[in-house]
Design an enzyme around this catalytic site. Structure first.
Site, PDB file in Angstrom:
ATOM      1  N   SER A 222       4.119  -1.348  -0.126  1.00  0.00           N
ATOM      2  CA  SER A 222       3.612  -2.458  -0.936  1.00  0.00           C
ATOM      3  C   SER A 222       2.493  -2.884  -0.083  1.00  0.00           C
ATOM      4  CB  SER A 222       4.746  -3.501  -1.206  1.00  0.00           C
ATOM      5  OG  SER A 222       3.984  -4.586  -1.718  1.00  0.00           O
ATOM      6  N   TYR A 235      10.975  -8.976   2.036  1.00  0.00           N
ATOM      7  CA  TYR A 235      10.587  -7.781   1.375  1.00  0.00           C
ATOM      8  C   TYR A 235       9.016  -7.334   2.291  1.00  0.00           C
ATOM      9  CZ  TYR A 235       8.647  -4.840  -2.417  1.00  0.00           C
ATOM     10  OH  TYR A 235       8.140  -3.850  -3.015  1.00  0.00           O
TER      11      TYR A 235
END
EC number: 1.1.1.100
Length: 328
Positions: A222, A235
Protein backbone atom coordinates in the site's frame (compact mmCIF):
# COMPACT_ATOMS: atom_id res chain seq x y z
CA UNK A 1 -18.09 -31.09 -17.51
CA UNK A 2 -18.22 -32.42 -13.97
CA UNK A 3 -17.58 -30.27 -10.93
CA UNK A 4 -16.19 -31.90 -7.80
CA UNK A 5 -16.68 -30.12 -4.50
CA UNK A 6 -14.46 -30.49 -1.51
CA UNK A 7 -14.95 -28.81 1.79
CA UNK A 8 -12.73 -26.20 3.68
CA UNK A 9 -9.99 -26.61 6.26
CA UNK A 10 -11.15 -30.00 7.23
CA UNK A 11 -10.84 -31.75 3.95
CA UNK A 12 -11.56 -35.02 2.45
CA UNK A 13 -10.43 -35.90 -1.04
CA UNK A 14 -10.78 -34.81 -4.62
CA UNK A 15 -11.62 -37.26 -7.38
CA UNK A 16 -10.72 -36.46 -10.93
CA UNK A 17 -10.44 -38.41 -14.16
CA UNK A 18 -6.76 -38.87 -13.36
CA UNK A 19 -7.36 -40.46 -9.97
CA UNK A 20 -7.47 -39.25 -6.37
CA UNK A 21 -5.87 -36.23 -4.84
CA UNK A 22 -5.88 -36.13 -1.07
CA UNK A 23 -5.39 -33.05 1.10
CA UNK A 24 -6.91 -31.47 4.11
CA UNK A 25 -8.49 -28.25 2.79
CA UNK A 26 -11.88 -27.88 1.18
CA UNK A 27 -12.02 -26.55 -2.30
CA UNK A 28 -14.07 -26.60 -5.46
CA UNK A 29 -12.31 -27.72 -8.60
CA UNK A 30 -13.37 -27.04 -12.13
CA UNK A 31 -11.39 -27.85 -15.24
CA UNK A 32 -12.24 -27.07 -18.81
CA UNK A 33 -10.28 -29.01 -21.36
CA UNK A 34 -8.62 -26.62 -23.82
CA UNK A 35 -9.81 -26.88 -27.39
CA UNK A 36 -7.00 -27.92 -29.72
CA UNK A 37 -7.27 -27.04 -33.38
CA UNK A 38 -4.82 -29.04 -35.51
CA UNK A 39 -2.81 -27.09 -38.04
CA UNK A 40 -4.22 -27.35 -41.56
CA UNK A 41 -2.35 -29.47 -44.08
CA UNK A 42 -1.13 -27.71 -47.15
CA UNK A 43 -2.56 -28.98 -50.42
CA UNK A 44 -0.79 -29.25 -53.76
CA UNK A 45 1.61 -26.50 -54.62
CA UNK A 46 0.72 -24.50 -57.68
CA UNK A 47 3.02 -22.68 -60.01
CA UNK A 48 2.05 -19.07 -60.53
CA UNK A 49 3.60 -18.88 -63.99
CA UNK A 50 1.70 -19.91 -67.13
CA UNK A 51 4.85 -20.56 -69.11
CA UNK A 52 5.44 -24.18 -70.10
CA UNK A 53 8.46 -25.83 -68.55
CA UNK A 54 10.37 -29.01 -69.17
CA UNK A 55 10.32 -31.80 -66.61
CA UNK A 56 13.11 -34.31 -66.23
CA UNK A 57 13.16 -37.42 -64.05
CA UNK A 58 15.68 -35.78 -61.72
CA UNK A 59 13.41 -32.77 -61.37
CA UNK A 60 10.49 -35.02 -60.46
CA UNK A 61 12.55 -36.86 -57.86
CA UNK A 62 13.72 -33.56 -56.38
CA UNK A 63 10.18 -32.22 -56.23
CA UNK A 64 8.94 -35.39 -54.56
CA UNK A 65 11.72 -35.17 -51.97
CA UNK A 66 10.83 -31.54 -51.24
CA UNK A 67 7.15 -32.43 -50.87
CA UNK A 68 7.99 -35.27 -48.48
CA UNK A 69 10.20 -32.97 -46.43
CA UNK A 70 7.42 -30.37 -46.30
CA UNK A 71 4.93 -32.97 -45.06
CA UNK A 72 7.36 -34.16 -42.38
CA UNK A 73 7.99 -30.59 -41.32
CA UNK A 74 4.25 -29.96 -41.05
CA UNK A 75 3.86 -33.11 -38.97
CA UNK A 76 6.62 -32.00 -36.63
CA UNK A 77 4.96 -28.63 -36.17
CA UNK A 78 1.70 -30.32 -35.31
CA UNK A 79 3.47 -32.51 -32.76
CA UNK A 80 4.86 -29.53 -30.83
CA UNK A 81 3.06 -29.53 -27.46
CA UNK A 82 0.91 -26.57 -26.58
CA UNK A 83 2.47 -24.18 -24.05
CA UNK A 84 0.96 -24.86 -20.64
CA UNK A 85 -1.15 -22.15 -19.03
CA UNK A 86 0.57 -20.53 -16.03
CA UNK A 87 -0.61 -21.72 -12.62
CA UNK A 88 -1.40 -18.81 -10.32
CA UNK A 89 -2.29 -18.57 -6.62
CA UNK A 90 -4.11 -15.38 -5.61
CA UNK A 91 -4.78 -14.85 -1.90
CA UNK A 92 -7.72 -12.78 -0.69
CA UNK A 93 -9.34 -13.16 -4.10
CA UNK A 94 -13.04 -13.18 -3.24
CA UNK A 95 -13.62 -9.44 -3.58
CA UNK A 96 -12.10 -6.05 -4.36
CA UNK A 97 -8.56 -5.90 -5.73
CA UNK A 98 -7.97 -9.62 -5.25
CA UNK A 99 -11.08 -10.49 -7.24
CA UNK A 100 -10.05 -8.16 -10.08
CA UNK A 101 -6.58 -9.74 -10.15
CA UNK A 102 -7.94 -13.29 -10.23
CA UNK A 103 -10.37 -12.45 -13.04
CA UNK A 104 -7.71 -10.63 -15.05
CA UNK A 105 -5.27 -13.54 -14.82
CA UNK A 106 -8.03 -16.06 -15.50
CA UNK A 107 -9.10 -14.14 -18.58
CA UNK A 108 -5.46 -14.15 -19.72
CA UNK A 109 -5.54 -17.95 -19.72
CA UNK A 110 -4.07 -18.80 -16.31
CA UNK A 111 -5.17 -21.63 -14.06
CA UNK A 112 -6.14 -19.78 -10.89
CA UNK A 113 -6.42 -20.88 -7.27
CA UNK A 114 -8.88 -18.42 -5.70
CA UNK A 115 -8.10 -18.18 -1.99
CA UNK A 116 -10.54 -16.79 0.56
CA UNK A 117 -10.82 -16.71 4.35
CA UNK A 118 -14.56 -16.40 5.00
CA UNK A 119 -16.32 -15.30 1.79
CA UNK A 120 -16.88 -18.73 0.25
CA UNK A 121 -19.89 -17.74 -1.84
CA UNK A 122 -18.13 -14.73 -3.35
CA UNK A 123 -15.01 -16.79 -4.09
CA UNK A 124 -17.11 -19.40 -5.84
CA UNK A 125 -18.58 -16.71 -8.07
CA UNK A 126 -15.06 -15.60 -9.02
CA UNK A 127 -14.24 -19.17 -10.04
CA UNK A 128 -17.40 -19.38 -12.13
CA UNK A 129 -16.47 -16.17 -13.94
CA UNK A 130 -13.02 -17.55 -14.71
CA UNK A 131 -14.66 -20.66 -16.12
CA UNK A 132 -16.91 -18.48 -18.24
CA UNK A 133 -13.74 -17.16 -19.86
CA UNK A 134 -12.80 -20.76 -20.69
CA UNK A 135 -10.30 -21.05 -17.86
CA UNK A 136 -9.78 -23.32 -14.87
CA UNK A 137 -10.17 -22.44 -11.20
CA UNK A 138 -9.93 -23.92 -7.73
CA UNK A 139 -11.69 -22.22 -4.83
CA UNK A 140 -9.75 -22.72 -1.60
CA UNK A 141 -10.62 -21.64 1.94
CA UNK A 142 -7.69 -20.99 4.24
CA UNK A 143 -6.02 -18.50 6.59
CA UNK A 144 -2.68 -17.38 5.13
CA UNK A 145 -1.38 -16.44 8.58
CA UNK A 146 -1.39 -20.15 9.47
CA UNK A 147 1.48 -22.21 8.13
CA UNK A 148 -0.55 -25.43 7.85
CA UNK A 149 -3.20 -23.67 5.75
CA UNK A 150 -0.58 -22.16 3.47
CA UNK A 151 1.13 -25.52 2.93
CA UNK A 152 -2.22 -27.16 2.16
CA UNK A 153 -3.10 -24.37 -0.28
CA UNK A 154 0.13 -24.73 -2.23
CA UNK A 155 -0.24 -28.52 -2.23
CA UNK A 156 -3.76 -28.16 -3.63
CA UNK A 157 -2.48 -26.16 -6.60
CA UNK A 158 0.42 -28.54 -7.24
CA UNK A 159 -1.75 -31.65 -6.94
CA UNK A 160 -4.28 -30.21 -9.39
CA UNK A 161 -1.93 -28.66 -11.96
CA UNK A 162 1.58 -29.91 -11.28
CA UNK A 163 3.34 -26.68 -10.34
CA UNK A 164 3.00 -23.02 -9.32
CA UNK A 165 4.26 -20.29 -11.64
CA UNK A 166 2.93 -17.10 -10.03
CA UNK A 167 1.82 -16.11 -6.53
CA UNK A 168 -0.04 -12.89 -5.80
CA UNK A 169 -0.15 -12.11 -2.07
CA UNK A 170 -3.16 -9.86 -1.70
CA UNK A 171 -4.92 -11.02 1.49
CA UNK A 172 -5.08 -8.32 4.14
CA UNK A 173 -7.15 -6.66 6.86
CA UNK A 174 -7.34 -3.33 8.69
CA UNK A 175 -7.91 -2.61 12.37
CA UNK A 176 -7.75 1.18 12.36
CA UNK A 177 -7.41 3.33 15.46
CA UNK A 178 -5.06 5.98 16.78
CA UNK A 179 -1.71 4.72 18.04
CA UNK A 180 -2.35 5.71 21.68
CA UNK A 181 -5.61 3.72 21.67
CA UNK A 182 -4.42 0.70 19.69
CA UNK A 183 -4.65 -2.62 21.50
CA UNK A 184 -1.92 -5.18 21.12
CA UNK A 185 -4.48 -7.59 19.68
CA UNK A 186 -5.25 -5.07 16.91
CA UNK A 187 -1.55 -4.75 16.18
CA UNK A 188 -1.01 -8.52 16.17
CA UNK A 189 -3.99 -9.29 13.92
CA UNK A 190 -2.80 -6.95 11.18
CA UNK A 191 0.86 -7.94 11.40
CA UNK A 192 0.01 -11.66 11.41
CA UNK A 193 -2.14 -11.58 8.29
CA UNK A 194 -0.67 -8.70 6.29
CA UNK A 195 3.03 -9.41 6.91
CA UNK A 196 3.47 -12.92 8.30
CA UNK A 197 0.98 -14.20 5.72
CA UNK A 198 3.11 -12.76 2.93
CA UNK A 199 6.22 -14.35 4.46
CA UNK A 200 4.60 -17.80 4.70
CA UNK A 201 3.15 -17.76 1.18
CA UNK A 202 6.33 -16.40 -0.38
CA UNK A 203 8.48 -18.95 1.43
CA UNK A 204 6.25 -21.87 0.40
CA UNK A 205 6.07 -20.72 -3.22
CA UNK A 206 9.81 -20.05 -3.44
CA UNK A 207 10.58 -23.66 -2.48
CA UNK A 208 8.55 -24.82 -5.49
CA UNK A 209 9.88 -22.18 -7.87
CA UNK A 210 13.54 -22.75 -6.95
CA UNK A 211 13.34 -26.37 -8.13
CA UNK A 212 12.20 -25.28 -11.60
CA UNK A 213 14.38 -22.15 -11.59
CA UNK A 214 11.55 -19.86 -12.55
CA UNK A 215 8.70 -17.96 -10.94
CA UNK A 216 7.11 -14.61 -10.24
CA UNK A 217 5.78 -13.29 -6.95
CA UNK A 218 3.78 -10.08 -6.64
CA UNK A 219 3.06 -8.75 -3.16
CA UNK A 220 0.27 -6.21 -2.70
CA UNK A 221 1.36 -3.57 -0.19
CA UNK A 222 0.00 0.00 0.00
CA UNK A 223 1.08 3.57 -0.49
CA UNK A 224 0.50 3.81 3.27
CA UNK A 225 3.60 1.66 3.69
CA UNK A 226 5.58 4.46 2.05
CA UNK A 227 4.04 7.62 3.50
CA UNK A 228 2.12 6.48 6.61
CA UNK A 229 -1.44 7.37 7.55
CA UNK A 230 -3.13 8.58 10.72
CA UNK A 231 -4.90 5.76 12.53
CA UNK A 232 -3.07 3.01 10.65
CA UNK A 233 0.19 2.45 12.53
CA UNK A 234 -0.30 -1.32 12.41
CA UNK A 235 -1.28 -1.36 8.74
CA UNK A 236 1.54 1.01 7.71
CA UNK A 237 4.09 -1.07 9.60
CA UNK A 238 2.88 -4.28 7.95
CA UNK A 239 2.89 -2.84 4.45
CA UNK A 240 6.30 -1.19 4.90
CA UNK A 241 7.49 -4.58 6.10
CA UNK A 242 6.14 -6.22 2.94
CA UNK A 243 8.17 -3.80 0.82
CA UNK A 244 11.43 -4.47 2.68
CA UNK A 245 10.77 -8.19 2.82
CA UNK A 246 10.08 -8.32 -0.93
CA UNK A 247 13.34 -6.58 -1.78
CA UNK A 248 15.25 -9.17 0.24
CA UNK A 249 13.27 -12.03 -1.32
CA UNK A 250 14.07 -10.59 -4.75
CA UNK A 251 17.80 -10.61 -4.01
CA UNK A 252 17.69 -14.18 -2.72
CA UNK A 253 15.54 -15.47 -5.57
CA UNK A 254 17.32 -13.75 -8.44
CA UNK A 255 19.90 -16.50 -8.96
CA UNK A 256 17.02 -18.94 -9.57
CA UNK A 257 15.18 -16.61 -11.95
CA UNK A 258 12.47 -15.75 -9.42
CA UNK A 259 11.16 -12.20 -9.75
CA UNK A 260 9.62 -10.56 -6.67
CA UNK A 261 7.90 -7.19 -6.93
CA UNK A 262 5.49 -5.05 -4.92
CA UNK A 263 2.39 -3.11 -5.96
CA UNK A 264 1.38 -0.21 -3.69
CA UNK A 265 -2.20 0.95 -4.36
CA UNK A 266 -3.59 4.23 -3.10
CA UNK A 267 -7.31 4.92 -2.70
CA UNK A 268 -9.11 2.28 -4.75
CA UNK A 269 -12.89 2.32 -5.24
CA UNK A 270 -14.58 -0.26 -2.99
CA UNK A 271 -17.67 -0.92 -0.90
CA UNK A 272 -15.96 1.09 1.84
CA UNK A 273 -15.34 4.19 -0.27
CA UNK A 274 -18.92 4.03 -1.56
CA UNK A 275 -20.17 4.47 2.01
CA UNK A 276 -18.09 7.57 2.75
CA UNK A 277 -19.98 10.79 3.20
CA UNK A 278 -19.69 13.58 0.65
CA UNK A 279 -17.49 15.72 2.89
CA UNK A 280 -15.06 12.89 3.63
CA UNK A 281 -14.87 11.90 -0.02
CA UNK A 282 -14.13 15.50 -0.98
CA UNK A 283 -11.24 15.61 1.50
CA UNK A 284 -9.81 12.33 0.22
CA UNK A 285 -10.05 13.28 -3.44
CA UNK A 286 -8.35 16.57 -2.58
CA UNK A 287 -5.20 14.62 -1.63
CA UNK A 288 -5.08 12.81 -4.99
CA UNK A 289 -3.46 14.81 -7.81
CA UNK A 290 -5.54 12.95 -10.42
CA UNK A 291 -8.65 13.83 -8.42
CA UNK A 292 -10.36 10.42 -8.51
CA UNK A 293 -10.27 6.97 -7.02
CA UNK A 294 -8.45 4.18 -8.78
CA UNK A 295 -10.34 1.10 -9.89
CA UNK A 296 -9.53 -2.51 -8.91
CA UNK A 297 -8.95 -3.19 -12.61
CA UNK A 298 -6.17 -0.57 -12.63
CA UNK A 299 -4.26 -2.58 -10.05
CA UNK A 300 -5.07 -5.86 -11.79
CA UNK A 301 -3.60 -4.57 -15.04
CA UNK A 302 -0.27 -3.78 -13.39
CA UNK A 303 -0.22 -7.14 -11.62
CA UNK A 304 -0.97 -8.99 -14.86
CA UNK A 305 1.97 -7.23 -16.53
CA UNK A 306 4.37 -8.14 -13.71
CA UNK A 307 3.05 -11.71 -13.54
CA UNK A 308 2.91 -12.67 -17.21
CA UNK A 309 4.60 -10.24 -19.57
CA UNK A 310 8.00 -11.13 -21.06
CA UNK A 311 8.70 -7.39 -20.83
CA UNK A 312 8.66 -7.73 -17.02
CA UNK A 313 11.29 -10.47 -16.91
CA UNK A 314 14.08 -7.99 -16.05
CA UNK A 315 12.10 -6.27 -13.28
CA UNK A 316 12.61 -7.43 -9.70
CA UNK A 317 12.75 -5.94 -6.21
CA UNK A 318 10.69 -2.90 -7.18
CA UNK A 319 7.76 -1.22 -5.43
CA UNK A 320 5.28 0.28 -7.89
CA UNK A 321 2.85 2.93 -6.65
CA UNK A 322 -0.54 3.07 -8.35
CA UNK A 323 -2.10 5.89 -6.38
CA UNK A 324 -3.13 8.76 -8.65
CA UNK A 325 -0.05 10.68 -7.53
CA UNK A 326 -0.46 10.68 -3.73
CA UNK A 327 3.15 9.67 -3.10
CA UNK A 328 4.74 12.07 -5.60
Amino acid sequence: MATTSIAGPRLTSLKTAAGKLGYREICHVRQWAPVHSPMPHFGMLRCGSRRPFATSSSTVVQAQAQATAAEQSTGEEEAVPKVESPVVVVTGASRGIGKAIALSLGKAGCKVLVNYARSAKEAEQVSKQIEAYGGQAITFGGDVSKEADVDAMMKTAVDAWGTIDVVVNNAGITRDTLLIRMKKSQWDEVIDLNLTGVFLCTQAATKIMMKKRKGRIINIASVVGLIGNIGQANYAAAKAGVIGFSKTAAREGASRNINVNVVCPGFIASDMTAKLGEDMEKKILGTIPLGRYGQPEDVAGLVEFLALSPAASYITGQAFTIDGGIAI
